[in-house]
Design a protein around this motif. Structure first.
Motif, PDB file in Angstrom:
ATOM      1  N   ILE A  90       1.765   0.173  -4.547  1.00 19.17           N
ATOM      2  CA  ILE A  90       0.979   1.227  -3.903  1.00 19.17           C
ATOM      3  C   ILE A  90       0.361   2.152  -4.955  1.00 19.17           C
ATOM      4  O   ILE A  90      -0.788   2.599  -4.813  1.00 19.17           O
ATOM      5  CB  ILE A  90       1.851   2.018  -2.911  1.00 19.17           C
ATOM      6  N   GLN A  91       1.100   2.439  -6.023  1.00 16.18           N
ATOM      7  CA  GLN A  91       0.531   3.244  -7.107  1.00 16.18           C
ATOM      8  C   GLN A  91      -0.677   2.543  -7.721  1.00 16.18           C
ATOM      9  O   GLN A  91      -1.716   3.171  -7.974  1.00 16.18           O
ATOM     10  CB  GLN A  91       1.586   3.507  -8.172  1.00 16.18           C
ATOM     11  N   THR A 113      -2.551   0.358  -6.290  1.00 13.48           N
ATOM     12  CA  THR A 113      -3.617   0.363  -5.287  1.00 13.48           C
ATOM     13  C   THR A 113      -4.365   1.686  -5.309  1.00 13.48           C
ATOM     14  O   THR A 113      -5.597   1.727  -5.265  1.00 13.48           O
ATOM     15  CB  THR A 113      -3.036   0.124  -3.878  1.00 13.48           C
ATOM     16  N   CYS A 114      -3.619   2.785  -5.391  1.00 12.35           N
ATOM     17  CA  CYS A 114      -4.229   4.116  -5.459  1.00 12.35           C
ATOM     18  C   CYS A 114      -5.128   4.236  -6.683  1.00 12.35           C
ATOM     19  O   CYS A 114      -6.262   4.720  -6.591  1.00 12.35           O
ATOM     20  CB  CYS A 114      -3.129   5.182  -5.498  1.00 12.35           C
ATOM     21  N   SER A 171      -9.291   6.726   1.257  1.00 10.16           N
ATOM     22  CA  SER A 171      -8.280   5.708   0.966  1.00 10.16           C
ATOM     23  C   SER A 171      -7.470   6.068  -0.274  1.00 10.16           C
ATOM     24  O   SER A 171      -6.243   5.870  -0.317  1.00 10.16           O
ATOM     25  CB  SER A 171      -8.955   4.349   0.768  1.00 10.16           C
ATOM     26  N   SER A 218      -5.054   8.957   0.667  1.00 10.17           N
ATOM     27  CA  SER A 218      -3.992   8.446   1.541  1.00 10.17           C
ATOM     28  C   SER A 218      -2.977   7.628   0.757  1.00 10.17           C
ATOM     29  O   SER A 218      -1.758   7.775   0.939  1.00 10.17           O
ATOM     30  CB  SER A 218      -4.596   7.602   2.668  1.00 10.17           C
ATOM     31  N   SER A 219      -3.472   6.768  -0.127  1.00  9.71           N
ATOM     32  CA  SER A 219      -2.562   5.919  -0.911  1.00  9.71           C
ATOM     33  C   SER A 219      -1.776   6.741  -1.925  1.00  9.71           C
ATOM     34  O   SER A 219      -0.617   6.421  -2.234  1.00  9.71           O
ATOM     35  CB  SER A 219      -3.343   4.802  -1.617  1.00  9.71           C
ATOM     36  N   LEU A 273       1.029   8.330   0.079  1.00  6.30           N
ATOM     37  CA  LEU A 273       2.003   7.292   0.420  1.00  6.30           C
ATOM     38  C   LEU A 273       2.800   6.874  -0.807  1.00  6.30           C
ATOM     39  O   LEU A 273       4.027   6.691  -0.741  1.00  6.30           O
ATOM     40  CB  LEU A 273       1.288   6.080   1.033  1.00  6.30           C
ATOM     41  N   ALA A 274       2.109   6.721  -1.936  1.00  9.11           N
ATOM     42  CA  ALA A 274       2.784   6.337  -3.183  1.00  9.11           C
ATOM     43  C   ALA A 274       3.809   7.396  -3.584  1.00  9.11           C
ATOM     44  O   ALA A 274       4.917   7.070  -4.032  1.00  9.11           O
ATOM     45  CB  ALA A 274       1.753   6.156  -4.304  1.00  9.11           C
TER      46      ALA A 274
END
Length: 200
Positions: free
Chosen positions: A134-135, A137-138, A171, A174-175, A178-179
């Motif tokens: 997720i990191q 992805t961010c 996005s 948000s990521s 979440l991360a």
């Protein structure tokens, strides 16, 4: 030094090169430097999967590889988060989430160093791997936004450009949130599981 370990270690110089390409001055020297930075980061993120796959396929799994894989991930992600914040690509309020991520990573690295001193190698947990994904992805979304803003504004219509940048921005935020959440949760679980290393 085998190929999986070389791929692992390559993430560190790649991170430095990517940050250099993100500087505003880089565009005057290297056209499309922001897009190149995005592509290089995708490759660096891919090595996180590739090194482990190659090590298992060719029976080259080692304690050094396990330790350096986790450490190289932290250098890549923390270096990128810090660089993007310093260059103004991430908003100022993201300092707090990044400090939470930094604190977690330093605590877990400390536990791994204590374990290494006792002759033990702690492999990454599943939730830790999810956190890393997720990191990454961010960070990928952040670099994609920079790439679009810098290199594609004259190639697509203004309406499409605004929509794409807005979508990437939402996005990215948000990521990041979440991360941060998963990073903190995984850190608490990791500390709970291995705290005995400090108390033994």
């Amino acid at each position: 030094m085998n190929l999986p370990n070389l791929l692992t270690l390559s993430r560190i110089p790649l991170m430095l090169l990517i940050i250099c390409l993100l500087y505003p001055e880089a565009n005057s020297i290297f056209p499309w430097s922001k897009s190149l930075a995005f592509i290089l980061f995708l490759f660096a993120a891919l090595t996180d999967w590739m090194d482990g796959w190659l090590a298992r396929k060719f029976s080259q799994v080692s304690d050094f590889g396990k330790f350096m894989d986790a450490l190289a991930d932290k250098v890549l992600t923390l270096g990128m988060f810090t660089g993007l914040l310093g260059l103004g690509i991430l908003p100022k309020w993201s300092l707090f989430p990044i400090l939470l991520i930094l604190s977690r990573e330093l605590l877990v690295t400390g536990i791994r160093l204590v374990a290494a001193g006792k002759g033990k190698t702690l492999a990454a947990e599943k939730i830790g791997k999810l956190k890393t994904v997720i990191q990454l992805t961010c960070l990928s979304l952040s670099l994609a936004k920079v790439s679009v803003e810098s290199d594609f504004h004259t190639l697509i219509s203004s309406k499409t450009f605004d929509l794409l940048v807005s979508t990437l921005d939402i996005s990215m935020i948000s990521s990041l949130l979440l991360a941060t959440l998963i990073t903190v949760v995984s850190g608490v679980l990791y500390m709970k599981k291995y705290w005995r290393l400090f108390t033994e």
